[in-house]
Enzyme design. Structure first.
Site, PDB file in Angstrom:
ATOM      1  N   GLU B 143      11.546 -42.423 123.330  1.00 53.42           N
ATOM      2  CA  GLU B 143      10.756 -41.945 124.483  1.00 53.42           C
ATOM      3  C   GLU B 143      11.369 -40.767 125.186  1.00 53.42           C
ATOM      4  O   GLU B 143      10.689 -39.802 125.515  1.00 53.42           O
ATOM      5  CB  GLU B 143      10.574 -43.062 125.523  1.00 53.42           C
ATOM      6  CG  GLU B 143       9.441 -44.010 125.264  1.00 53.42           C
ATOM      7  CD  GLU B 143       9.801 -45.037 124.241  1.00 53.42           C
ATOM      8  OE1 GLU B 143      10.984 -45.063 123.862  1.00 53.42           O
ATOM      9  OE2 GLU B 143       8.931 -45.799 123.825  1.00 53.42           O
ATOM     10  N   HIS B 212       6.762 -55.953 130.246  1.00 51.47           N
ATOM     11  CA  HIS B 212       5.518 -55.270 129.909  1.00 51.47           C
ATOM     12  C   HIS B 212       4.549 -55.259 131.079  1.00 51.47           C
ATOM     13  O   HIS B 212       3.383 -54.933 130.905  1.00 51.47           O
ATOM     14  CB  HIS B 212       4.836 -55.951 128.713  1.00 51.47           C
ATOM     15  CG  HIS B 212       5.455 -55.602 127.400  1.00 51.47           C
ATOM     16  ND1 HIS B 212       6.551 -56.245 126.910  1.00 51.47           N
ATOM     17  CD2 HIS B 212       5.124 -54.660 126.496  1.00 51.47           C
ATOM     18  CE1 HIS B 212       6.869 -55.718 125.731  1.00 51.47           C
ATOM     19  NE2 HIS B 212       6.024 -54.758 125.458  1.00 51.47           N
TER      20      HIS B 212
END
Lengths: 432, 407
Positions: B143, B212
């Site tokens: 990322e 998450h």
């Protein structure tokens, strides 16, 4: 550098710097790859015992093509690597870098610039060797040690010095400072304070180059990007992630490691499990080259090959330049940890002195021509200081101007108008 | 109280959700009665309209039908001439993205599984087939580096849309987002623009676990130089996506995992939503409820209950998380004098905290009561369904809060 640095001389020297060996590896390479003799001697390394350090670290390293080539040629007719014009250009660029950095130190201690200033003295061969081969549209990404990269890329000394003084005429309007040199015109994409931060940016610039060629169909777009960073960065995740992506997509980028052995006070050998950084290239499917970074001609030869590879679309290259910084990490660093013998060793291999010797011994330039360049550069640097001194400091109105490219980003105020339309914004007195 | 959404990935439409049909402006100015008898207007997607003027009589029957969603930006609402087309929110995002990619060849997408897989929430489905693997780039799992790569590409002329598979993964890219995305335009003295869009699903889902279920808007809000928007309906999802791509500023577009299957009819013609504006969801008189993203639907559900109890809440979807639209918010505060903020961020340092400060700073004189802010608890989102429910604001709490505010 046929006289001082050719491999043929090395057997007689105490530091077998250039030992070539050819081993076969997967990727088709121009350069030789070493056998690893280094690792066997690792446990014996001590920082204090400099000669041992030097010896064991040096063995098994690869030299640039130029030396391999020279071994094969007869010594009676040494082939010159550069023309007179090129030689003078390289000399001038390195002297500019050195003189500029020395002036920075002076100005810092006189209170004209502040903060963290990282000087490049001693590493000029890397900057000059690589950047002088680039076109204007090629991009360079650097770190906080970026003054000389900026100068080599073509940013005027005046603009860099003004930026260091924090004046509005600086290349970044005084908003960047020593560690954030940017130039759109010269495609210098920074200047980054955190190490490793610039490598993905460089990867992105290389991606744009590939995108332009393949998606936008600009068939002649062969812009290359150079990413400069140090040995400490080579332990950082962003380094490895970008090696992977660049190799995966065959991006036109060259990763240039300026291995000066020290990350502030952390020796490269204490921080890295395998200190031979160039070996990490093949692990990602690209060639890894080690070159003597104190020798501008060797660096230039390697750079030609690496940049050529990138331009032809053959993908990235990892080049490890063994170099050294004569000063501390920054002007605030007392530089107490480095062995004086080590410093003396590299001081004796000053790249500017070496090039000067090469030019004069090969009759490419006379002493007086070189002295004239020295004088010219002194004047350029003096002029830069004068310009910076006389330049105005940024006015208050500049405070909010560049926060957003589109100032609507400041939002809508309670009166229904965009806040950037409020005159306090152009005056710089608005509170955001 | 059971949440009103289906699970993630289910293709079921939300027919029982508050209608997102748009209202032509003229209906909004229908006269309001007294406090006890609020009126409401329902516009169905086929264009038929019901005026519901006497809610007292209706209270005995079904709940008052849907609160009104307005489109402040669409002046020519296509109710009669052009019926528009119905789609789900993730399809609206894809449509916006596809239109922008057709319009400008420099727009490209980067992210994990955006290409061949079509995106983990199908926002980029089939785009790689249409535009090629380089324009819809499948990245390795890195990322920080691919976000930085997007920023470098933006600096050199492209307009990348970087997808975080889940917004939480962008925590790994915080270095690049904070230092480079937000600041490079400034530190380069305005030389380089970074027209990047960073988007992805975030928020508390259905038992996805703590990592998450993160709300990154609170972490990113301090970064100078970026804009943050949160979409909540298919209409504003497409509009904000397009506006973000066209913007010269770096924009972070927050989507919500549970909203991807919302269905709505949106116009056929090209439109964008203003990045800096808030959206008036339901005009009212008694209290201003400021919300965004998924909480908008909890608020609207609570609004139904509140209307039945005789309250007239004004609901505003702030949409622009940074900067706040102080005009829409301010006008509302000046009208109702009471503010309730309902958000999904944590209590500490969330968007609500900033919004409370902004309103207090600017409109303190107009407030009749202290601002109430309902946020998620400062708790890592638990896996167990019951626990997860209690960390997030539920409609019952919103009703209680309004009743408290309006005493």
């Amino acid at each position: 550098m046929s006289t001082a640095f050719s491999a043929a001389n090395f057997s007689t020297q105490s530091f077998p710097l250039n030992h070539t060996s050819t081993t076969t590896h997967d990727s088709p390479l121009v350069f030789a790859k070493p056998t690893s003799q280094f690792l066997r001697s690792t446990p014996k390394l001590r920082l204090s015992s400099f000669s041992k350090l030097n010896l064991s670290r040096r063995s098994g390293t690869v030299v640039a093509v130029s030396d391999v080539v020279k071994q094969k040629k007869s010594k009676s007719t040494p082939t010159l690597l550069i023309t007179k014009e090129e030689g003078l250009e390289l000399y001038e660029d390195m002297v500019l870098g050195r003189a500029f950095e020395d002036m920075c130190a002076q100005m810092y201690y006189r209170g004209k610039m502040f903060g963290f200033v990282h000087l490049y003295n001693g590493q000029e061969a890397v900057s000059t060797g690589f950047i002088k081969l680039l076109k204007q549209q090629d991009s360079v990404v650097s770190t906080y040690r970026d003054h000389v990269h900026a100068l080599s890329k073509g940013v005027p000394a005046r603009a860099v010095m003004s930026e260091l003084f924090g004046k509005t005429t600086g290349c970044c309007r005084g908003q960047g400072g020593s560690m954030h040199m940017f130039s759109r015109e010269h495609n210098l994409l920074g200047g980054f304070a955190f190490i490793g931060e610039g490598i993905p940016i460089a990867t992105g610039a290389a991606f744009t180059s590939k995108y332009k060629r393949e998606v936008l169909k600009e068939a002649d777009c062969d812009h290359v990007t150079l990413a400069f960073f140090g040995d400490g960065t080579c332990n950082n995740g962003q380094f490895f992630e970008c090696l992977n992506m660049a190799s995966l997509w065959k991006l036109p980028i060259v990763f240039v490691v300026e291995n000066n052995l020290w990350a502030i006070g952390m020796s490269h050998l204490r921080a890295t499990s395998d200190p031979q950084i160039y070996k990490k290239g093949p692990a990602f499917g690209m060639p890894g080259i080690h070159v003597d970074g104190m020798d501008v001609l060797k660096v230039r030869e390697v750079a030609k090959e690496a940049i050529g590879r990138a331009r032809r679309g053959e993908g990235p290259t990892l080049v490890e330049c063994e170099t050294y910084r004569f000063r501390g990490h920054s002007l605030a660093d007392p530089d107490e940890l480095r062995d004086p013998a080590e410093k003396a060793h590299y001081a004796a291999r000053d790249p500017i002195t070496a090039l000067k010797k090469y030019l004069t011994e090969n009759n490419l330039a006379s002493e007086s021509e070189l002295k004239a360049i020295d004088k010219k550069i002194d004047e350029v640097v003096e002029d830069a200081v004068e310009f910076a001194d006389e330049s105005p400091v940024p006015p208050r109105s500049q405070l909010l101007e560049n926060v957003f490219a589109d100032p609507k980003g400041f939002g809508i105020g309670s009166d229904g108008r965009y806040r950037c339309e409020d005159p306090k914004f152009t005056q710089g007195t608005a509170h955001v | 109280m059971a949440a009103i959404f289906q699970g993630v990935g289910a293709a079921a439409t939300l027919s029982s959700s508050p209608s997102n049909s748009f209202v032509p402006k003229k209906f909004l100015t229908s006269p309001r009665r007294s406090f006890c008898v609020p009126s409401s207007v329902v516009v169905r997607s086929d264009g038929s309209v019901n005026f519901d003027l006497n809610s007292k009589s209706r209270r005995a029957q079904q709940l008052v039908a849907n609160a009104v969603a307005t489109k402040a930006d669409s002046s020519a609402a296509s109710s009669s001439s052009n019926p528009g087309h119905e789609l789900l929110l993730f399809e609206a995002l894809r449509e916006g993205l596809e239109e922008e990619m057709e319009r400008d060849p420099c727009v490209c997408v980067m992210g994990e599984d955006v290409g061949h897989y079509g995106g983990s929430y199908k926002v980029t489905k089939d785009l790689a087939k249409k535009f090629g693997d380089l324009r819809v780039l499948d990245t390795p799992i890195a990322e920080n580096s691919f976000t930085g790569m997007g920023i470098g590409a933006a600096m050199t002329g492209l307009r990348p849309v970087v997808e975080g598979m889940n917004m939480g993964f962008l925590l790994l890219a915080f270095n690049q987002i904070s230092n480079n995305c937000g600041m490079l335009h400034y530190t380069s003295g305005g030389q380089f623009t970074i027209p990047i869009v960073i988007r992805g699903p975030g928020g508390v889902g259905r038992q996805l676990g703590a990592e998450h279920s993160q709300r990154l808007e609170s972490y990113f809000q301090s970064i100078p130089g970026i804009q943050m928007v949160a979409c909540s309906t298919p209409y504003n999802a497409k509009g904000l996506m397009k506006a973000a791509i066209r913007s010269e500023n770096p924009v972070i577009l927050f989507e919500h995992v549970l909203l991807y299957n919302l269905k709505e009819r949106i116009p056929d013609e090209d439109y964008i939503c203003n990045l800096e504006e808030a959206e008036m969801v339901r005009p009212g008189e008694h209290v201003t409820i400021l919300t965004y993203s998924r909480m908008r639907y909890h608020v609207m559900q609570a609004a139904k209950t509140l209307v039945n109890k005789g309250y007239d809440p004004e609901v505003i979807d702030i949409r622009s998380l940074k900067p706040f639209d102080l005009y829409t918010i301010g006008n509302s505060v000046k009208k109702t004098h009471r503010v309730l903020i309902v958000e999904e961020c944590m209590r500490t340092g969330g968007i609500g905290a900033s919004l409370t400060a902004a309103i207090t700073e600017n409109f303190n004189d107009y407030l009749d009561a202290p601002i109430m802010c309902l946020s998620s608890q400062d708790v890592p989102t638990p896996y167990a369904g019951t626990l997860e429910e209690w960390t997030v604001v539920q409609p019952a709490q919103i009703v209680t809060a309004v009743e408290q505010l309006c005493q």
